[in-house]
Design a protein around this motif. Structure first.
Motif, PDB file in Angstrom:
ATOM      1  N   LEU A  90      89.178  -7.757  28.898  1.00 40.25           N
ATOM      2  CA  LEU A  90      87.856  -7.424  28.393  1.00 40.25           C
ATOM      3  C   LEU A  90      87.937  -6.627  27.091  1.00 40.25           C
ATOM      4  O   LEU A  90      87.163  -6.857  26.151  1.00 40.25           O
ATOM      5  N   PRO A 119      92.851 -11.121  32.888  1.00 41.65           N
ATOM      6  CA  PRO A 119      91.951 -11.443  31.773  1.00 41.65           C
ATOM      7  C   PRO A 119      91.496 -10.164  31.071  1.00 41.65           C
ATOM      8  O   PRO A 119      91.194  -9.161  31.737  1.00 41.65           O
ATOM      9  N   THR A 127      88.155  -5.329  36.656  1.00 45.10           N
ATOM     10  CA  THR A 127      89.066  -5.585  37.775  1.00 45.10           C
ATOM     11  C   THR A 127      90.396  -4.845  37.634  1.00 45.10           C
ATOM     12  O   THR A 127      91.278  -4.999  38.481  1.00 45.10           O
ATOM     13  N   TRP A 131      79.846  -6.600  32.465  1.00 45.25           N
ATOM     14  CA  TRP A 131      81.285  -6.662  32.706  1.00 45.25           C
ATOM     15  C   TRP A 131      81.583  -6.381  34.174  1.00 45.25           C
ATOM     16  O   TRP A 131      80.999  -5.464  34.779  1.00 45.25           O
ATOM     17  N   THR A 137      86.061  -9.675  33.732  1.00 43.64           N
ATOM     18  CA  THR A 137      85.282 -10.811  33.221  1.00 43.64           C
ATOM     19  C   THR A 137      83.952 -10.334  32.678  1.00 43.64           C
ATOM     20  O   THR A 137      83.450  -9.257  33.039  1.00 43.64           O
ATOM     21  N   SER A 138      83.387 -11.143  31.794  1.00 42.76           N
ATOM     22  CA  SER A 138      82.101 -10.816  31.155  1.00 42.76           C
ATOM     23  C   SER A 138      81.154 -11.988  31.277  1.00 42.76           C
ATOM     24  O   SER A 138      81.570 -13.152  31.228  1.00 42.76           O
ATOM     25  N   LYS A 139      79.882 -11.658  31.443  1.00 40.42           N
ATOM     26  CA  LYS A 139      78.878 -12.726  31.434  1.00 40.42           C
ATOM     27  C   LYS A 139      77.590 -12.220  30.796  1.00 40.42           C
ATOM     28  O   LYS A 139      77.436 -11.027  30.572  1.00 40.42           O
TER      29      LYS A 139
END
Length: 229
Positions: free
Chosen positions: A33, A31, A76, A73, A227-229
């Motif tokens: 970023l 994925p 990975t 972030w 991944t981001s949240k």
């Protein structure tokens, strides 16, 4: 071969390449970023800067990226597109790191990174007599890096410790760049450091021999997985 400076001088008459690409990252950034965009060999001021370790010497390019406000972030993996005459990684264990506070003459602070196995895949692009490869690292969970909002710098240094190969980090000069994804890479905030060539966190866009002598190198073709949240 020119020290840490431009791979080749600017050729008058080169024109910017049309992107012709969909607004999506390359398939290997997944994925994804952040991806600064593809190198465009025919772009005006297309260039590259020494970034790697071999019998030729050692050099690192510190490339900025931004984590947006109110986001966290989890990185990975990382990637870099590199022009090289190497055909293999020896060793495949490749160092990568994330830094804060990098500036002219200042190393900053490392906040994450490891030495992980990398893959080396041809992009199909070439320039200046070199083929371009994507060096991709998918890190184990123990090497994941969590980042809050702010500006950071990425280094990823391909290696071949048994041959006189050269590694040059591809720049990004077209706007918008093909496959660019995520927050745009900050312009003119990359730095080069090389004990071999006597550069000490020198602006890559600068006019001196530590950078690209004002010919390109405003941004570089790198990316981050996660991944981001």
């Amino acid at each position: 071969m020119m020290m840490m400076a431009a791979l080749v001088p600017f050729v008058e008459g080169q024109t910017s390449a049309s992107t012709g690409q969909p607004p999506a990252p390359p398939s290997y950034c997944k994925p994804c970023l952040f991806y600064a965009g593809d190198f465009s060999p025919k772009a005006a001021k297309a260039n590259a800067l020494f970034n790697g370790y071999s019998e030729v010497g050692e050099g690192q390019v510190f490339v900025p990226f931004t984590v947006p406000a109110k986001h966290t972030w989890t990185v990975t993996g990382a990637l870099a597109n590199v022009l090289t005459n190497a055909t293999s990684l020896q060793p495949v264990g490749t160092p990568w790191a994330i830094w804060t506070g990098v500036s002219q003459g200042k190393a900053g602070t490392q906040v994450g990174g490891c030495r992980n196995n990398a893959t080396m895949s041809p992009t199909g692009r070439n320039a200046f007599g070199y083929n371009e490869y994507t060096y991709l690292i998918k890190a184990p969970r123990t090497c994941y890096v969590k980042l809050t909002a702010g500006t950071y710098w990425l280094t990823l240094m391909p290696q071949n410790t048994v041959n006189y190969f050269s590694f040059y980090l591809s720049d990004v000069e077209t706007v918008p760049a093909p496959h660019q994804w995520g927050p745009p890479e900050p312009m003119d905030q990359s730095y080069a450091n090389s004990p071999t060539f006597g550069t000490n966190y020198t602006p890559t866009w600068g006019q001196d021999f530590g950078g690209c002598a004002g010919v390109g190198c405003d941004r570089f073709s790198v990316g981050l997985l996660g991944t981001s949240k």
